[in-house]
Design an enzyme around this catalytic site. Structure first.
Site, PDB file in Angstrom:
ATOM      1  CD  GLU A 110      -8.327   4.855   0.150  1.00 12.22           C
ATOM      2  OE1 GLU A 110      -8.656   3.813  -0.453  1.00 12.22           O
ATOM      3  OE2 GLU A 110      -7.188   5.313   0.085  1.00 12.22           O
TER       4      GLU A 110
ATOM      5  CG  ASP B 164      -5.400  -0.105  -1.080  1.00  9.97           C
ATOM      6  OD1 ASP B 164      -5.231   0.967  -0.484  1.00  9.97           O
ATOM      7  OD2 ASP B 164      -6.497  -0.443  -1.591  1.00  9.97           O
ATOM      8  CG  ASN B 165      -4.606   2.203  -3.468  1.00 13.28           C
ATOM      9  OD1 ASN B 165      -3.708   2.130  -2.617  1.00 13.28           O
ATOM     10  ND2 ASN B 165      -5.794   2.713  -3.200  1.00 13.28           N
TER      11      ASN B 165
ATOM     12  CE  LYS C 182      -0.979   3.369  -4.004  1.00 19.06           C
ATOM     13  NZ  LYS C 182      -0.895   2.608  -2.728  1.00 19.06           N
TER      14      LYS C 182
ATOM     15  CG  ASP D 104      -2.017   1.034   1.136  1.00 18.52           C
ATOM     16  OD1 ASP D 104      -2.579   1.413   2.198  1.00 18.52           O
ATOM     17  OD2 ASP D 104      -2.313   1.501   0.010  1.00 18.52           O
TER      18      ASP D 104
HETATM   19  O1  LIG Z   1      -0.615   7.143  -3.241  1.00 20.17           O
HETATM   20  C1  LIG Z   1      -1.151   6.373  -2.431  1.00 20.17           C
HETATM   21  N1  LIG Z   1      -0.449   5.715  -1.528  1.00 20.17           N
HETATM   22  C2  LIG Z   1       0.974   5.935  -1.454  1.00 20.17           C
HETATM   23  C3  LIG Z   1       1.397   5.656  -0.049  1.00 20.17           C
HETATM   24  C4  LIG Z   1       2.565   6.054   0.377  1.00 20.17           C
HETATM   25  C5  LIG Z   1       2.973   5.817   1.768  1.00 20.17           C
HETATM   26  O2  LIG Z   1       3.926   4.749   1.790  1.00 20.17           O
HETATM   27  C6  LIG Z   1       5.128   5.242   2.365  1.00 20.17           C
HETATM   28  N2  LIG Z   1       6.227   4.456   1.833  1.00 20.17           N
HETATM   29  C7  LIG Z   1       6.926   4.684   0.698  1.00 20.17           C
HETATM   30  N3  LIG Z   1       7.851   3.685   0.558  1.00 20.17           N
HETATM   31  C8  LIG Z   1       7.717   2.866   1.609  1.00 20.17           C
HETATM   32  C9  LIG Z   1       8.498   1.639   1.843  1.00 20.17           C
HETATM   33  F1  LIG Z   1       7.829   0.804   2.620  1.00 20.17           F
HETATM   34  F2  LIG Z   1       8.690   1.026   0.667  1.00 20.17           F
HETATM   35  F3  LIG Z   1       9.665   1.935   2.366  1.00 20.17           F
HETATM   36  C10 LIG Z   1       6.722   3.330   2.420  1.00 20.17           C
HETATM   37  C11 LIG Z   1       5.135   6.714   2.058  1.00 20.17           C
HETATM   38  O3  LIG Z   1       6.036   7.407   2.888  1.00 20.17           O
HETATM   39  C12 LIG Z   1       3.673   7.040   2.355  1.00 20.17           C
HETATM   40  O4  LIG Z   1       3.433   7.083   3.742  1.00 20.17           O
HETATM   41  C13 LIG Z   1      -2.628   6.238  -2.414  1.00 20.17           C
HETATM   42  C14 LIG Z   1      -3.368   7.182  -3.124  1.00 20.17           C
HETATM   43  C15 LIG Z   1      -4.749   7.102  -3.116  1.00 20.17           C
HETATM   44  N4  LIG Z   1      -5.482   8.071  -3.852  1.00 20.17           N
HETATM   45  O5  LIG Z   1      -6.729   7.997  -3.941  1.00 20.17           O
HETATM   46  O6  LIG Z   1      -4.835   9.004  -4.422  1.00 20.17           O
HETATM   47  C16 LIG Z   1      -5.432   6.101  -2.423  1.00 20.17           C
HETATM   48  C17 LIG Z   1      -4.678   5.159  -1.719  1.00 20.17           C
HETATM   49  O7  LIG Z   1      -5.295   4.142  -1.016  1.00 20.17           O
HETATM   50  C18 LIG Z   1      -3.288   5.208  -1.712  1.00 20.17           C
HETATM   51  O8  LIG Z   1      -2.604   4.233  -1.030  1.00 20.17           O
HETATM   52 MG   LIG Z   2      -3.912   2.602  -0.513  1.00 22.75          MG
END
Ligand SMILES: O=C(NC/C=C/[C@H]1O[C@@H](n2cnc(C(F)(F)F)c2)[C@H](O)[C@@H]1O)c1cc([N+](=O)[O-])cc(O)c1O
Ligand SMILES: [Mg+2]
Length: 214
Positions: free
Chosen positions: A199, A169-170, A144, A141
């Site tokens: 969501e 997810d997504n 992407k 999650d």
């Molecule tokens: O962009 C979305 N999610 C991106 C989520 C990103 C999250 O994952 C972390 N991360 C990055 N790399 C790692 C690891 F673990 F690799 F180190 C962890 C980022 O710092 C952030 O907190 C998103 C967007 C929508 N939307 O509707 O736009 C809806 C959703 O459910 C979504 O999840």
């Molecule tokens: Mg998500």
């Protein structure tokens, strides 16, 4: 100076949720993000699909990529069997600091290990760092465009075994087209799409469950 969205979510949890009650933390965040301000938690509808897979798999070793505010970490941890662990990875230290407090408020800190940093650094050293052989269940999650490279890296690092399950997810919104093509086209995965909604909205989205066949 304004607060950040994750800070406002944490404040709402401390104001409205019962300490030590994971379900009340989940419900408080869902209420807030549905009625006050949207946030990218997996949410209640897709969360129910995730819950059913966690309960079916009963993972002893689970990985989550993308902690954000800790909503799904709390949701998952509340369903884990005794002695099992969720390792959740977060890149952004500000989000990680919020998530630690949400996880603590929910009283599931004994089941959750939050690690900070890029997946490319962590994935190759997880076996050694955590005395792991493989993950029973992985929830993707995070960014992407990282779903596919990180899945390939987990394969290469021997973190997936025959029967390991990936839950993404997504896969529709925002979408992970290269990941979807890979798990649906590869003979090494048996993939299934669970149709749902983004969501807190009526927009279509879904979760892809893929079993690694080895
Ligand atoms: O962009 C979305 N999610 C991106 C989520 C990103 C999250 O994952 C972390 N991360 C990055 N790399 C790692 C690891 F673990 F690799 F180190 C962890 C980022 O710092 C952030 O907190 C998103 C967007 C929508 N939307 O509707 O736009 C809806 C959703 O459910 C979504 O999840
Ligand atoms: Mg998500």
């Amino acid at each position: 100076y304004g607060s950040t969205r994750p800070e406002r979510i944490l404040a709402e949890v401390k104001r409205k949720a019962t300490r030590g009650d994971a379900r009340s933390v989940v419900d408080t965040i869902d209420q807030y993000c549905r009625h006050q301000e949207w946030a990218m938690n997996v949410g209640d509808e897709k969360g129910t699909i995730l819950d059913s897979i966690v309960c079916e798999v009963k993972p002893m070793a689970m990985l989550e990529l993308g902690t954000y505010c800790g909503y799904s970490a709390v949701r998952i941890a509340s369903l884990l069997p005794p002695n099992s662990r969720l390792i959740t990875m977060e890149f952004n230290p500000v989000f990680a600091a919020i998530a630690r407090q949400v996880i603590a408020w929910a009283g599931v800190e004994d089941k959750v290990v939050l690690i900070e940093g890029p997946s490319g650094d962590w994935i190759p050293k997880m076996k050694k760092e955590f005395g792991l052989t493989s993950f029973d269940l992985v929830f993707l999650d995070h960014w992407k465009d990282c779903y596919l490279p990180d899945t390939k890296l987990m394969e290469e690092c021997g973190l997936l075994r025959t029967g390991s399950i990936l839950v993404a997810d997504n896969v529709i919104c925002p979408g992970a087209p290269d990941y979807l093509e890979y798990v649906r086209g590869s003979p090494r995965y048996e993939s299934k799409y669970f149709r749902s909604h983004l969501e807190y909205t009526r927009v279509e989205d879904g979760i892809e469950k893929s079993v690694f066949l080895g």
